[in-house]
Write an enzyme that holds these catalytic residues in place. Structure first.
Site, PDB file in Angstrom:
ATOM      1  CG  HIS A 208     -31.951 -35.598 -41.268  1.00 40.12           C
ATOM      2  ND1 HIS A 208     -30.745 -36.482 -41.384  1.00 40.12           N
ATOM      3  CD2 HIS A 208     -31.592 -34.601 -40.395  1.00 40.12           C
ATOM      4  CE1 HIS A 208     -29.726 -35.703 -40.716  1.00 40.12           C
ATOM      5  NE2 HIS A 208     -30.395 -34.865 -40.143  1.00 40.12           N
TER       6      HIS A 208
HETATM    7  C1  UD1 Z   1     -32.229 -32.814 -35.351  1.00 46.56           C
HETATM    8  C2  UD1 Z   1     -31.239 -31.932 -35.386  1.00 46.56           C
HETATM    9  C3  UD1 Z   1     -30.252 -32.183 -36.635  1.00 46.56           C
HETATM   10  C4  UD1 Z   1     -29.676 -33.513 -36.624  1.00 46.56           C
HETATM   11  C5  UD1 Z   1     -30.923 -34.532 -36.381  1.00 46.56           C
HETATM   12  C6  UD1 Z   1     -30.460 -35.942 -36.366  1.00 46.56           C
HETATM   13  C7  UD1 Z   1     -31.805 -29.668 -34.485  1.00 46.56           C
HETATM   14  C8  UD1 Z   1     -32.086 -28.122 -34.834  1.00 46.56           C
HETATM   15  N1  UD1 Z   1     -31.792 -30.382 -35.554  1.00 46.56           N
HETATM   16  O1  UD1 Z   1     -32.923 -32.710 -36.242  1.00 46.56           O
HETATM   17  O2  UD1 Z   1     -29.129 -31.287 -36.288  1.00 46.56           O
HETATM   18  O3  UD1 Z   1     -29.003 -33.610 -37.536  1.00 46.56           O
HETATM   19  O4  UD1 Z   1     -31.856 -34.238 -35.428  1.00 46.56           O
HETATM   20  O5  UD1 Z   1     -31.498 -36.638 -36.588  1.00 46.56           O
HETATM   21  O6  UD1 Z   1     -31.817 -29.974 -33.289  1.00 46.56           O
HETATM   22  N2  UD1 Z   1     -39.607 -36.662 -34.944  1.00 46.56           N
HETATM   23  C9  UD1 Z   1     -40.413 -38.078 -34.670  1.00 46.56           C
HETATM   24  N3  UD1 Z   1     -39.763 -38.909 -33.782  1.00 46.56           N
HETATM   25  C10 UD1 Z   1     -38.437 -38.528 -33.174  1.00 46.56           C
HETATM   26  C11 UD1 Z   1     -37.891 -37.239 -33.407  1.00 46.56           C
HETATM   27  C12 UD1 Z   1     -38.599 -36.346 -34.435  1.00 46.56           C
HETATM   28  O7  UD1 Z   1     -41.374 -38.358 -35.218  1.00 46.56           O
HETATM   29  O8  UD1 Z   1     -37.995 -39.406 -32.512  1.00 46.56           O
HETATM   30  C13 UD1 Z   1     -40.101 -35.920 -35.882  1.00 46.56           C
HETATM   31  C14 UD1 Z   1     -40.990 -34.749 -34.993  1.00 46.56           C
HETATM   32  O9  UD1 Z   1     -42.216 -34.494 -35.933  1.00 46.56           O
HETATM   33  C15 UD1 Z   1     -40.290 -33.691 -35.041  1.00 46.56           C
HETATM   34  C16 UD1 Z   1     -39.470 -33.807 -36.597  1.00 46.56           C
HETATM   35  O10 UD1 Z   1     -39.248 -35.147 -36.508  1.00 46.56           O
HETATM   36  O11 UD1 Z   1     -41.110 -32.343 -35.249  1.00 46.56           O
HETATM   37  C17 UD1 Z   1     -38.090 -33.045 -36.331  1.00 46.56           C
HETATM   38  O12 UD1 Z   1     -37.534 -33.444 -35.392  1.00 46.56           O
HETATM   39  P1  UD1 Z   1     -36.388 -32.490 -34.291  1.00 46.56           P
HETATM   40  O13 UD1 Z   1     -35.701 -33.261 -33.215  1.00 46.56           O
HETATM   41  O14 UD1 Z   1     -37.003 -31.088 -34.204  1.00 46.56           O
HETATM   42  O15 UD1 Z   1     -35.255 -32.384 -35.774  1.00 46.56           O
HETATM   43  P2  UD1 Z   1     -34.628 -33.217 -36.411  1.00 46.56           P
HETATM   44  O16 UD1 Z   1     -34.770 -33.124 -37.800  1.00 46.56           O
HETATM   45  O17 UD1 Z   1     -34.274 -34.834 -35.950  1.00 46.56           O
END
Ligand code: UD1
Length: 363
Positions: A208
């Protein structure tokens, strides 16, 4: 008795695992009133609520509903909304966890209000500033008053950056969580039956990290290697993060033969890790959990913050090298070194953390 108000700020999946042992510990102490502020960085049921339910974390006192967005948008909105709550609640301490945007936002909001900040999992470094997590932890550490380090390595990293005060090596709260929950997982999880897997006969994969998902060449290389592993007769199971799912669909990366499933809740994930032949991951937490469970791990990155797992032979940094990934998935070199979990404490990090807060009351 004077009451100490502690506000924890969480938002992303790994933080729910980290806060769980502290919630249990804080609850035992009558002098602590613990508030939970959820930024809602993660908002899908199986990325958030399921962890509160299965780890028995109290419902958050505040949901900030920030959701997804660019780093600037997400972090900025979090700072604004956390600040509002902190002004209203005026806690004695703000506690932030790990290295996500929620961590940095919580620390910035608190420090500007002159509310002391404690960072759980301080001092971790990959020495790769291309990672958003590295920026988040560097900045958070440098504005925190108390730094709870999981390992001696983490403490040394802080000292090298000139941080000498407020450091406590307490062990790893994720180790606390694992030790507390492993037996429960063994007793209650039916995940192997559900997925029709034989113990020690499958590869468990998580991918991820932005550096992998947002780089089409890297993402394709990783999934090519995973498909090759299935050609060796090893089933490959991937509980897929929503970020990765979106990218695979967008880039039309082939995923045939791979067993892609929804993200799992903690107990199922623990059991699936424990019974895996091999774990392949770009996550920090999963590298450590594999190590605690003595399951060989191939890390799909160039570097790791958790150097102890590599030094003891349980973790190999294969990056996106297809040959290495497939070779080590089939035949992982026997880890010759002694186990070394004690580098991460003894499962009582949360106790040590609450003792530090208790002492701060009497100073
Ligand atoms: C975040 C953390 C990362 C951690 C990870 C655990 C940052 C910069 N990164 O990354 O360090 O290891 O969480 O999972 O904070 N999304 C969904 N549903 C959700 C959450 C996210 O669909 O419940 C999708 C969204 O499109 C979003 C993308 O995933 O834009 C990324 O989510 P984001 O929270 O920005 O970062 P992670 O990749 O989850």
């Amino acid at each position: 008795m004077t009451l100490m108000k502690i506000a924890s700020i969480v938002g992303a999946r790994p933080q729910f695992i980290k806060i769980a042992p502290l919630c249990r510990e804080f609850k035992r102490h009558k002098f602590i009133k613990h508030l939970i502020i959820h930024t809602d960085q993660h908002y899908d049921y199986n990325m958030s609520k399921v962890f509160f339910d299965s780890l028995e974390i109290p419902q958050p006192d505040y949901h900030l509903e920030v959701g997804s967005g660019t780093h600037g948008y997400q972090t900025g909105e979090m700072i604004k909304r956390v600040e509002k709550v902190l002004i209203k609640e005026r806690p004695e301490w703000t506690v932030v966890y790990g290295d996500t945007n929620s961590t940095l936002a919580g620390a910035v909001a608190a420090v500007k209000l002159k509310i002391p900040v404690a960072h759980v999992e301080a001092g971790l470094r990959s020495f790769n500033k291309g990672m958003p997590e590295e920026i988040n932890r560097l900045l958070t550490d440098h504005i925190s008053d108390v730094l709870f380090c999981p390992t001696e390595t983490a403490m040394r990293n802080l000292k090298q950056e000139g941080i000498n005060q407020g450091i406590h090596v307490v062990g790893d709260v994720m180790y606390d969580s694992l030790l507390y929950n492993l037996q429960l997982a063994e007793r209650h999880s039916l995940i192997l039956e559900k997925l029709q897997l034989d113990p020690k006969n499958y590869a468990l994969v998580t991918v991820h990290r932005a550096e992998n998902t947002d780089n089409p060449d890297r993402l394709r290389a990783i999934f090519n290697a995973l498909r090759k592993i299935t050609q060796e007769g090893i089933p490959v199971i991937i509980p897929l993060h929503p970020r990765t799912r979106k990218q695979l669909e967008l880039l039309k990366v082939p995923v045939d033969r791979l067993q892609i499933i929804e993200p799992l809740q903690y107990l199922d994930m623990l059991l699936l890790q424990k019974q895996a032949k091999i774990v392949l991951t770009d996550s920090g937490g999963i590298q450590k959990e594999a190590f605690f469970l003595q399951v060989p791990c191939i890390t799909l990155r160039r570097e790791t913050e958790w150097v102890e797992t590599v030094e003891t032979g349980w973790n190999i940094l294969a990056d996106i090298d297809e040959k290495k990934i497939v070779l080590y998935a089939r035949d992982f070199p026997d880890p010759s070194h002694n186990v070394g979990q004690e580098a991460f404490g003894n499962g009582r990090a949360a106790e040590k953390i609450s003792a530090v807060f208790y002492q701060s009351m009497n100073n």
